[in-house]
Design a protein around this motif. Structure first.
Motif, short mmCIF file in Angstrom:
data_model
loop_
_atom_site.label_atom_id
_atom_site.label_comp_id
_atom_site.label_asym_id
_atom_site.label_seq_id
_atom_site.Cartn_x
_atom_site.Cartn_y
_atom_site.Cartn_z
N ARG A 13 41.22 94.74 20.64
CA ARG A 13 41.73 96.10 20.61
C ARG A 13 41.51 96.71 19.23
O ARG A 13 41.63 96.03 18.22
CB ARG A 13 43.23 96.13 20.91
CG ARG A 13 43.59 95.69 22.32
CD ARG A 13 43.04 96.69 23.34
NE ARG A 13 43.51 96.38 24.68
CZ ARG A 13 42.91 95.56 25.50
NH1 ARG A 13 41.81 94.96 25.14
NH2 ARG A 13 43.39 95.35 26.71
N ALA A 14 41.18 97.97 19.20
CA ALA A 14 41.08 98.67 17.92
C ALA A 14 42.48 98.81 17.32
O ALA A 14 43.48 98.86 18.03
CB ALA A 14 40.46 100.05 18.13
N SER A 43 52.61 93.15 27.99
CA SER A 43 52.74 92.81 26.57
C SER A 43 51.41 92.37 26.00
O SER A 43 50.54 91.87 26.71
CB SER A 43 53.77 91.70 26.40
OG SER A 43 53.88 91.31 25.04
N ARG A 44 51.29 92.54 24.67
CA ARG A 44 50.15 91.96 23.93
C ARG A 44 50.60 90.73 23.16
O ARG A 44 49.78 90.09 22.51
CB ARG A 44 49.58 93.00 22.96
CG ARG A 44 48.85 94.12 23.65
CD ARG A 44 47.94 94.87 22.70
NE ARG A 44 48.69 95.63 21.71
CZ ARG A 44 48.12 96.44 20.82
NH1 ARG A 44 46.80 96.56 20.80
NH2 ARG A 44 48.86 97.10 19.95
N SER A 96 45.49 86.01 25.77
CA SER A 96 44.48 86.88 25.17
C SER A 96 44.79 88.33 25.51
O SER A 96 45.02 88.66 26.67
CB SER A 96 43.09 86.52 25.68
OG SER A 96 42.13 87.40 25.14
N GLY A 97 44.81 89.19 24.51
CA GLY A 97 44.97 90.62 24.75
C GLY A 97 46.23 90.94 25.51
O GLY A 97 47.28 90.31 25.36
N TYR A 98 46.14 91.95 26.36
CA TYR A 98 47.27 92.31 27.21
C TYR A 98 47.46 91.24 28.28
O TYR A 98 46.53 90.54 28.68
CB TYR A 98 47.03 93.66 27.88
CG TYR A 98 47.21 94.83 26.98
CD1 TYR A 98 48.48 95.28 26.64
CD2 TYR A 98 46.11 95.50 26.46
CE1 TYR A 98 48.66 96.36 25.80
CE2 TYR A 98 46.27 96.59 25.63
CZ TYR A 98 47.54 97.02 25.29
OH TYR A 98 47.70 98.10 24.46
N GLY A 99 48.68 91.18 28.79
CA GLY A 99 49.00 90.29 29.88
C GLY A 99 50.32 90.70 30.49
O GLY A 99 50.99 91.64 30.02
N LEU A 100 50.72 90.01 31.54
CA LEU A 100 51.99 90.28 32.21
C LEU A 100 52.89 89.07 32.01
O LEU A 100 52.49 87.94 32.30
CB LEU A 100 51.75 90.53 33.70
CG LEU A 100 52.91 91.19 34.46
CD1 LEU A 100 53.10 92.63 34.00
CD2 LEU A 100 52.64 91.16 35.97
N GLN A 152 57.27 83.11 30.62
CA GLN A 152 55.93 82.60 30.90
C GLN A 152 54.98 83.75 31.26
O GLN A 152 55.41 84.79 31.76
CB GLN A 152 55.97 81.59 32.05
CG GLN A 152 56.57 80.25 31.70
CD GLN A 152 56.40 79.25 32.83
OE1 GLN A 152 56.34 79.62 34.00
NE2 GLN A 152 56.33 77.98 32.48
N GLU A 153 53.70 83.51 31.01
CA GLU A 153 52.70 84.51 31.39
C GLU A 153 52.38 84.37 32.87
O GLU A 153 52.37 83.27 33.43
CB GLU A 153 51.43 84.35 30.56
CG GLU A 153 50.40 85.44 30.87
CD GLU A 153 49.25 85.49 29.88
OE1 GLU A 153 48.37 86.35 30.05
OE2 GLU A 153 49.22 84.67 28.94
N ILE A 154 52.13 85.50 33.50
CA ILE A 154 51.76 85.55 34.92
C ILE A 154 50.25 85.69 35.00
O ILE A 154 49.66 86.60 34.41
CB ILE A 154 52.47 86.71 35.62
CG1 ILE A 154 53.99 86.54 35.50
CG2 ILE A 154 52.05 86.79 37.08
CD1 ILE A 154 54.78 87.76 35.89
#
Length: 360
Positions: free
Chosen positions: A9-10, A37-38, A43-47, A250-252
């Motif tokens: 991301r910039a 969230s980042r 990596s990067g954005y996620g849920l 936890q990440e989804i």
């Protein structure tokens, strides 16, 4: 192979809040048990799970009106009228024209969505690697050859379809703005983030694949083979549903399909670290096998025999010019083709290796 960042991301303010507000206005229903969230993602954005989740829970639903496709964009009528002239090998041209227009239009309703990708040029994709680096690091994986083919097709589509269409609509498109480089970046964007709705079973033999589309929120989820959520297609919306218990914090993860690491790297710009990707394979390119067989032949007669056997296998569609043996973790995935080739070659004085599966 280590997993490079899926996306960069910039620098600048986090556009997440604006995107979430856009989702609410667009009718996207986001469960209070999840958050975009980042931080805390692979990596990067996620849920992320904001509370414990059980299998079968709805994470979010996206109405079809919020999807970005050739059928929902501002120039949909124009694309519909020109559909015959926009046909291509990839089938992506209408969506790419929609993205070219919406991405460069400040008043586009999808601008809060595009704000999550502030700089498409920084997508981690082999297409943007220096050619020398791509060849040196990925030789033998089949990726350099696939990328070369991608780049040739992009150039051809842009020059033969995109440019003539833009020139016929100068009030909408400007080749100085909608350049080949931007087109290439959007191709990588579609490769990495688009979805294709599965065909109904009765349509699989009669119709080609559905065109790709962009699905806000769903494309934020990262991928692992052992995923804990799955996207469902309903008549009025697309729904992401949990498939495993997920603990708070936890990440989804969604799945992009049963894909080997070389496929993930080629299409999405990342690979899943060993041993996480249970769908990983070792692929032996057909050209390597044929070359080895010809090199081992000790006479012109044996070379002729190898060529004849190879032609015979091609006629049986056991091998092809763009194929590979595919060896999975537990079994050879091209067992029938391998068995036939070995059986044919075992009766030959010129040794050979195995057989190949045509790649999509």
């Amino acid at each position: 192979m280590a997993a490079p960042a899926k996306r960069r991301r910039a620098a600048g303010p986090d556009p997440t809040a604006g995107f979430v507000a856009w989702c609410e206005a667009a009718g996207v229903e986001l469960s209070p048990k999840v958050s975009i969230s980042r931080r805390g993602t692979v990596s990067g954005y996620g849920l992320l799970a904001a509370a414990d989740l059980e299998p079968g829970e709805l994470l979010f639903s996206v109405p079809r009106s919020a999807l970005l496709s050739q059928h929902t964009c501002a120039i949909r009528a124009l694309l519909h009228d020109a559909q015959e002239s926009l046909q291509s090998q990839s089938g992506w041209v209408p969506l790419l024209l929609a993205l070219l227009h919406e991405y460069t239009t400040s008043t586009s309703r999808w601008q809060p969505y595009f704000s999550l990708w502030q700089d498409f040029s920084s997508l981690d994709h082999p297409m943007f690697w220096p050619e020398e680096e791509r060849t040196r690091l990925l030789q033998g994986t089949g990726i350099p050859e696939a990328v070369d083919k991608d780049l040739a097709n992009i150039q051809l589509e842009y020059s033969s379809i995109i440019l003539p269409f833009m020139k016929s609509h100068p009030d909408i498109f400007d080749p100085e703005l909608h350049t080949l480089e931007l087109y290439k970046q959007l191709v990588a964007f579609v490769m990495a983030y688009s979805f294709q709705e599965p065909l109904e079973e009765e349509d699989e033999d009669e119709k080609g694949p559905n065109p790709p589309m962009m699905v806000p929120v769903a494309d934020i989820l990262n991928h692992v083979a052992n995923h804990n959520a799955s996207l469902e297609y309903a008549p009025k919306c697309l729904r992401m549903v949990t498939t495993q218990p997920i603990s708070k914090g936890q990440e989804i993860f969604n799945t992009y399909g049963q894909m080997a690491n070389w496929q993930l790297l080629h299409m999405y710009g990342f690979a899943e670290p060993y041993p996480g990707n249970t769908n990983d394979t070792a692929d032996i390119q057909m050209v390597t096998v044929r070359k080895a067989a010809l090199q081992r032949a000790k006479s012109e007669a044996q070379q002729q025999l190898v060529a004849e056997q190879w032609d015979f296998l091609c006629q049986l569609e056991m091998v092809g010019e763009e194929g590979a043996f595919v060896l999975g973790w537990d079994e050879v995935l091209t067992e029938e083709e391998l068995s036939m080739t070995l059986k044919l070659r075992s009766n030959s004085p010129a040794p050979c290796g195995s057989v190949l599966r045509k790649k999509a």
